[in-house]
Scaffold this active site. Structure first.
Site, PDB file in Angstrom:
ATOM      1  N   SER A 114       0.820  -1.215   0.000  1.00 39.64           N
ATOM      2  CA  SER A 114       0.000   0.000   0.000  1.00 39.64           C
ATOM      3  C   SER A 114       0.852   1.262   0.000  1.00 39.64           C
ATOM      4  CB  SER A 114      -0.902   0.018   1.237  1.00 39.64           C
ATOM      5  OG  SER A 114      -1.595   1.248   1.340  1.00 39.64           O
ATOM      6  N   TYR A 142      -3.000   0.028   9.846  1.00 37.34           N
ATOM      7  CA  TYR A 142      -3.077  -0.597   8.524  1.00 37.34           C
ATOM      8  C   TYR A 142      -1.764  -0.407   7.765  1.00 37.34           C
ATOM      9  CZ  TYR A 142      -4.010  -0.958   3.529  1.00 37.34           C
ATOM     10  OH  TYR A 142      -3.920  -1.261   2.192  1.00 37.34           O
ATOM     11  N   LYS A 179     -17.893  -1.287   0.238  1.00 30.61           N
ATOM     12  CA  LYS A 179     -16.810  -0.856   1.116  1.00 30.61           C
ATOM     13  C   LYS A 179     -17.205   0.178   2.171  1.00 30.61           C
ATOM     14  CE  LYS A 179     -12.656  -0.248  -0.520  1.00 30.61           C
ATOM     15  NZ  LYS A 179     -11.900  -1.248   0.289  1.00 30.61           N
TER      16      LYS A 179
END
Length: 322
Positions: A114, A142, A179
């Site tokens: 990411s 995250y 989402k």
């Protein structure tokens, strides 16, 4: 067979569609299929087998000789989740098991990293120095989980014969209906404009950026899966790769293009950035794309204008899937 994890999710389901379009139909999809809101993403696709996430490694032990390639795109992607244990389980430890299985059976592996690994961007957005991940300080658990795995992978003495970790920047496009809060601003904007004729953006809490002037590298999901498809066919240069467009754009650009794609006059309002993400909010991201280009990927990326037009008019207006 090609394995795709997280297959009922956003990016992975689009990858399955791209593989089907290229006549790859022996696809093993791996996910937690009990999450029913994601299942429309894979409905109607040509698939070989469904395997539950918890049963996958036993399945692979029994079927590895038939597997050609693994795309490990499954992950917990909620950037507001603050429990590191969830990310350790799903993003770090599961990915370590995947890596070790690919080493054991000599299977090529592409996995999802990411752009969140770059934190506030003070060290830049270059993927060319393998020492950089050890210096990065992501802004949330995250991002930490993704960077922790990148570090771990780089340090392994044994690696799959080909592997690539893709640092996804701000991906948007069809199949993200499920989402919720984590969907792209484009989807939120479309829904707000359709309901109210107006939309809201986060107000800037950084004096260096005007309201709506926050900048991100927005990349269309169809470009993301084209890069995945390229790596399926070019298994020669392992490593970490950025996956953005290489051009940061403002949220104001995004909003105006969403109104234009819907044929609506612009009515943009601002609200405070929620306090739970305000201190970890990225005001600028822009992927350095030279490394991917250097290994032969020469396809142009969709501009923000092109991507939003295709997404809104081709999918959101009718609520269709890719």
């Amino acid at each position: 067979m090609i394995v795709v994890t997280g297959a009922a999710g956003f990016i992975a389901s689009c990858l399955v569609s791209r593989l089907n379009a290229a006549n790859f139909n022996d696809i093993v999809v791996v996910d937690n299929f009990a999450v029913e809101k994601k299942l429309p993403n894979i409905r109607g696709k040509k698939l070989r087998e469904y395997v539950d996430r918890e049963a996958f490694f036993d399945w692979l032990d029994a079927h590895h000789e038939q597997v050609e390639f693994i795309f490990h795109l499954g992950a917990r992607t909620d950037t507001t989740e603050q429990d590191p244990a969830i990310f350790d389980l799903l993003n770090l430890n599961y990915s370590k098991q995947m890596w070790q299985a690919c080493v054991r059976y000599q299977l090529p592996l592409v996995y999802a990293s990411s752009g969140a690994t770059y934190g506030d961007g003070r060290l830049g957005y270059s993927d060319q120095d393998d020492a950089l991940p050890y210096q990065l300080r992501p802004l949330n658990p995250y991002g930490d989980s993704k960077n922790d795995f990148d570090q771990w992978a780089l340090a392994q003495p044994e690696k799959p014969y080909f592997w690539a970790g893709l640092k996804f920047f701000n991906v948007y496009g069809p199949n993200e209906y499920h989402k919720g809060r984590m969907a792209s601003v484009i989807l939120h904007a479309f829904r707000q404009i359709k309901e109210n004729g107006s939309m809201q953006l986060f107000r800037s809490h950084n004096p260096e950026y005007v309201d709506g002037g926050q900048m991100r590298d927005f990349v269309y999901v169809k470009d993301v899966v084209e890069v995945c498809y390229f790596l399926l066919n070019h298994r020669t240069h392992s490593g970490l790769y950025n996956l953005g467009t290489g051009q940061a754009r403002t949220f104001m650009d995004l909003a105006l293009n969403t109104f234009a794609a819907m044929g609506q006059p612009a009515d943009i309002r601002f609200r405070d950035t929620p306090e739970d993400i305000r201190d970890t909010y990225q005001y600028f991201t822009e992927a350095d794309m030279h490394k991917l280009r250097s290994i032969g990927y020469d396809r142009p990326f969709a501009s923000l204008e092109e991507g939003i037009r295709d997404y809104v008019q081709g999918y959101l207006v009718e609520g269709t899937y890719y």
